[in-house]
Write a protein that holds these residues in place. Structure first.
Motif, PDB file in Angstrom:
ATOM      1  N   ARG A  73      12.493 -56.194  15.395  1.00 20.93           N
ATOM      2  CA  ARG A  73      13.192 -57.312  16.026  1.00 20.93           C
ATOM      3  C   ARG A  73      14.686 -57.207  15.756  1.00 20.93           C
ATOM      4  NH1 ARG A  73      11.697 -61.751  18.353  1.00 20.93           N
ATOM      5  NH2 ARG A  73       9.517 -61.503  17.814  1.00 20.93           N
ATOM      6  N   VAL A  74      15.465 -57.643  16.753  1.00 19.79           N
ATOM      7  CA  VAL A  74      16.923 -57.659  16.656  1.00 19.79           C
ATOM      8  C   VAL A  74      17.399 -59.010  17.164  1.00 19.79           C
ATOM      9  CG1 VAL A  74      19.050 -56.635  17.571  1.00 19.79           C
ATOM     10  CG2 VAL A  74      17.119 -55.174  17.032  1.00 19.79           C
ATOM     11  N   THR A  75      18.391 -59.590  16.485  1.00 19.96           N
ATOM     12  CA  THR A  75      18.998 -60.811  17.003  1.00 19.96           C
ATOM     13  C   THR A  75      20.491 -60.587  17.177  1.00 19.96           C
ATOM     14  OG1 THR A  75      19.413 -61.815  14.850  1.00 19.96           O
ATOM     15  CG2 THR A  75      17.289 -62.278  15.879  1.00 19.96           C
ATOM     16  N   VAL A  76      21.033 -61.201  18.226  1.00 19.53           N
ATOM     17  CA  VAL A  76      22.450 -61.097  18.559  1.00 19.53           C
ATOM     18  C   VAL A  76      22.963 -62.477  18.965  1.00 19.53           C
ATOM     19  CG1 VAL A  76      22.277 -58.700  19.356  1.00 19.53           C
ATOM     20  CG2 VAL A  76      21.997 -60.553  20.991  1.00 19.53           C
ATOM     21  N   ASN A  77      24.268 -62.589  19.076  1.00 19.52           N
ATOM     22  CA  ASN A  77      24.886 -63.761  19.659  1.00 19.52           C
ATOM     23  C   ASN A  77      25.183 -63.411  21.113  1.00 19.52           C
ATOM     24  OD1 ASN A  77      27.025 -65.534  20.641  1.00 19.52           O
ATOM     25  ND2 ASN A  77      27.196 -66.245  18.527  1.00 19.52           N
ATOM     26  N   PRO A  78      24.795 -64.243  22.073  1.00 28.49           N
ATOM     27  CA  PRO A  78      24.980 -63.892  23.489  1.00 28.49           C
ATOM     28  C   PRO A  78      26.438 -63.833  23.941  1.00 28.49           C
ATOM     29  CG  PRO A  78      24.152 -66.131  23.279  1.00 28.49           C
ATOM     30  CD  PRO A  78      24.133 -65.537  21.901  1.00 28.49           C
ATOM     31  N   THR A  79      27.364 -64.265  23.117  1.00 30.21           N
ATOM     32  CA  THR A  79      28.774 -64.248  23.486  1.00 30.21           C
ATOM     33  C   THR A  79      29.265 -62.844  23.827  1.00 30.21           C
ATOM     34  OG1 THR A  79      29.141 -66.082  21.966  1.00 30.21           O
ATOM     35  CG2 THR A  79      31.085 -64.887  22.702  1.00 30.21           C
ATOM     36  N   ARG A  80      28.817 -61.840  23.082  1.00 29.45           N
ATOM     37  CA  ARG A  80      29.317 -60.471  23.247  1.00 29.45           C
ATOM     38  C   ARG A  80      28.448 -59.583  24.140  1.00 29.45           C
ATOM     39  NH1 ARG A  80      33.332 -62.510  20.873  1.00 29.45           N
ATOM     40  NH2 ARG A  80      34.055 -61.800  18.836  1.00 29.45           N
ATOM     41  N   TRP A  81      27.264 -60.074  24.529  1.00 32.71           N
ATOM     42  CA  TRP A  81      26.332 -59.242  25.301  1.00 32.71           C
ATOM     43  C   TRP A  81      26.031 -59.929  26.629  1.00 32.71           C
ATOM     44  CZ3 TRP A  81      25.935 -54.706  23.032  1.00 32.71           C
ATOM     45  CH2 TRP A  81      26.154 -54.634  21.660  1.00 32.71           C
ATOM     46  N   PRO A  82      26.453 -59.337  27.749  1.00 32.30           N
ATOM     47  CA  PRO A  82      26.260 -59.988  29.053  1.00 32.30           C
ATOM     48  C   PRO A  82      24.793 -60.145  29.454  1.00 32.30           C
ATOM     49  CG  PRO A  82      27.283 -57.826  29.333  1.00 32.30           C
ATOM     50  CD  PRO A  82      27.161 -58.081  27.872  1.00 32.30           C
ATOM     51  N   VAL A  83      23.941 -59.192  29.094  1.00 27.95           N
ATOM     52  CA  VAL A  83      22.516 -59.263  29.417  1.00 27.95           C
ATOM     53  C   VAL A  83      21.732 -59.001  28.131  1.00 27.95           C
ATOM     54  CG1 VAL A  83      20.630 -58.227  30.738  1.00 27.95           C
ATOM     55  CG2 VAL A  83      22.900 -58.452  31.775  1.00 27.95           C
ATOM     56  N   ILE A  84      20.791 -59.883  27.851  1.00 27.37           N
ATOM     57  CA  ILE A  84      19.970 -59.722  26.649  1.00 27.37           C
ATOM     58  C   ILE A  84      18.517 -59.566  27.088  1.00 27.37           C
ATOM     59  CG2 ILE A  84      19.235 -60.736  24.465  1.00 27.37           C
ATOM     60  CD1 ILE A  84      21.914 -62.248  24.454  1.00 27.37           C
ATOM     61  N   PRO A  85      17.995 -58.336  27.025  1.00 26.88           N
ATOM     62  CA  PRO A  85      16.591 -58.123  27.408  1.00 26.88           C
ATOM     63  C   PRO A  85      15.663 -58.708  26.348  1.00 26.88           C
ATOM     64  CG  PRO A  85      17.527 -56.111  26.528  1.00 26.88           C
ATOM     65  CD  PRO A  85      18.648 -57.111  26.579  1.00 26.88           C
ATOM     66  N   ARG A  86      14.466 -59.091  26.749  1.00 31.55           N
ATOM     67  CA  ARG A  86      13.495 -59.642  25.795  1.00 31.55           C
ATOM     68  C   ARG A  86      12.955 -58.557  24.872  1.00 31.55           C
ATOM     69  NH1 ARG A  86      11.762 -64.865  27.376  1.00 31.55           N
ATOM     70  NH2 ARG A  86       9.786 -64.651  26.280  1.00 31.55           N
ATOM     71  N   THR A  87      12.687 -57.393  25.435  1.00 32.06           N
ATOM     72  CA  THR A  87      12.217 -56.255  24.644  1.00 32.06           C
ATOM     73  C   THR A  87      12.920 -54.994  25.121  1.00 32.06           C
ATOM     74  OG1 THR A  87      10.370 -55.796  26.115  1.00 32.06           O
ATOM     75  CG2 THR A  87       9.916 -57.225  24.216  1.00 32.06           C
ATOM     76  N   VAL A  88      13.033 -54.037  24.196  1.00 28.40           N
ATOM     77  CA  VAL A  88      13.622 -52.736  24.512  1.00 28.40           C
ATOM     78  C   VAL A  88      12.672 -51.672  23.976  1.00 28.40           C
ATOM     79  CG1 VAL A  88      15.567 -51.191  24.105  1.00 28.40           C
ATOM     80  CG2 VAL A  88      15.975 -53.626  24.413  1.00 28.40           C
ATOM     81  N   PRO A  89      12.214 -50.742  24.836  1.00 29.41           N
ATOM     82  CA  PRO A  89      11.335 -49.673  24.348  1.00 29.41           C
ATOM     83  C   PRO A  89      12.119 -48.672  23.505  1.00 29.41           C
ATOM     84  CG  PRO A  89      11.780 -49.402  26.697  1.00 29.41           C
ATOM     85  CD  PRO A  89      12.446 -50.674  26.283  1.00 29.41           C
ATOM     86  N   VAL A  90      11.550 -48.360  22.332  1.00 30.38           N
ATOM     87  CA  VAL A  90      12.182 -47.421  21.403  1.00 30.38           C
ATOM     88  C   VAL A  90      11.113 -46.513  20.820  1.00 30.38           C
ATOM     89  CG1 VAL A  90      13.455 -47.175  19.244  1.00 30.38           C
ATOM     90  CG2 VAL A  90      13.980 -49.064  20.771  1.00 30.38           C
ATOM     91  N   ALA A  91      11.141 -45.253  21.148  1.00 28.76           N
ATOM     92  CA  ALA A  91      10.279 -44.224  20.541  1.00 28.76           C
ATOM     93  C   ALA A  91       8.826 -44.685  20.393  1.00 28.76           C
ATOM     94  CB  ALA A  91      10.856 -43.792  19.200  1.00 28.76           C
ATOM     95  N   HIS A 137       7.452 -47.701  20.659  1.00 27.31           N
ATOM     96  CA  HIS A 137       7.181 -49.098  20.326  1.00 27.31           C
ATOM     97  C   HIS A 137       8.262 -49.981  20.960  1.00 27.31           C
ATOM     98  CE1 HIS A 137      10.154 -48.227  17.164  1.00 27.31           C
ATOM     99  NE2 HIS A 137      10.310 -49.528  17.038  1.00 27.31           N
ATOM    100  N   ALA A 138       8.039 -51.265  20.940  1.00 25.59           N
ATOM    101  CA  ALA A 138       8.997 -52.201  21.533  1.00 25.59           C
ATOM    102  C   ALA A 138       9.759 -52.933  20.436  1.00 25.59           C
ATOM    103  CB  ALA A 138       8.276 -53.199  22.415  1.00 25.59           C
ATOM    104  N   VAL A 139      11.066 -53.063  20.635  1.00 27.86           N
ATOM    105  CA  VAL A 139      11.903 -53.867  19.757  1.00 27.86           C
ATOM    106  C   VAL A 139      12.157 -55.180  20.496  1.00 27.86           C
ATOM    107  CG1 VAL A 139      14.160 -54.070  18.661  1.00 27.86           C
ATOM    108  CG2 VAL A 139      12.980 -51.871  18.661  1.00 27.86           C
ATOM    109  N   HIS A 140      11.793 -56.288  19.869  1.00 29.08           N
ATOM    110  CA  HIS A 140      11.994 -57.606  20.471  1.00 29.08           C
ATOM    111  C   HIS A 140      13.429 -58.052  20.187  1.00 29.08           C
ATOM    112  CE1 HIS A 140       7.745 -58.110  21.378  1.00 29.08           C
ATOM    113  NE2 HIS A 140       7.532 -57.470  20.238  1.00 29.08           N
TER     114      HIS A 140
END
Length: 191
Positions: A64-82, A84-87
């Motif tokens: 899991r990863v958390t960010v502040n939406p201020t700096r990221w225009p699009v925030i996907p719910r999950t991202v596939p990584v090697a 597995h999925a990172v939420h």
């Protein structure tokens, strides 16, 4: 004539480039940050796979990863990584220049996120400062300090350029050019 746009190019480029990371060495000293990350873009879907792949080897599987939406225009719910999925989650309370990474087995890590458009010298200073073991400096403090340092460097370069363009005029302590006749002669005092 037909033009074909390859919309996958930014993602492919980010996957090919290694993650730019600076991690705090393993120590018993706990600090505010565990290092710094300097992404190539503000595209989380393209930037997270190389980051997670690099950290999986060092810290274990990132879930899991958390960010502040201020700096990221699009925030996907999950991202596939090697395989597995990172939420991905977002919190407006989280500092905009911080990324929080979580793992079920290993724990939590906080990384300073250096804006992609940052000049290399400034990014190097930030990456070094964020990786100091036991540092009490937060992401906000590091970014504010770098803004002041960067402004000081720009001011010094501007003053040097002015110096050169004025023919090397002597500056008074108050920042204005002085006439060379106002300089004291050897063995005399100021007039």
């Amino acid at each position: 004539m037909t033009t074909t746009l390859d919309r996958t190019a930014p993602r492919d480029l980010a996957v090919e480039l290694p993650a730019r990371l600076s991690l705090t060495p393993k120590t018993t000293l706990a600090g505010q940050l565990d290092g710094a990350w300097w992404p190539y873009s503000r595209n989380l879907e393209a930037e997270l796979p190389p980051l997670a792949a690099a950290l999986d080897k060092v810290w274990g599987r990132i879930t899991r990863v958390t960010v502040n939406p201020t700096r990221w225009p699009v925030i996907p719910r999950t991202v596939p990584v090697a395989g597995h999925a990172v939420h991905v989650g977002w919190f407006t309370e989280q500092h905009p220049d911080k990324l929080i990474l979580l793992s079920y087995t290993v724990g939590r890590w906080d990384l300073l996120v250096i804006p992609p458009e940052t000049e290399p010298a400034a990014a190097a200073r930030l990456m070094a400062a964020a990786a100091i073991p036991g540092s009490v400096l937060t992401a906000g403090v590091l970014m504010a300090d770098e803004a002041v340092i960067g402004q000081g460097i720009r001011d010094a370069l501007r003053r040097e350029a002015n110096w050169e363009s004025e023919g090397g005029a002597f500056m008074s302590p108050f920042g204005s050019p002085m006439d060379r006749r106002a300089l004291p002669l050897p063995g005399s005092t100021w007039r």
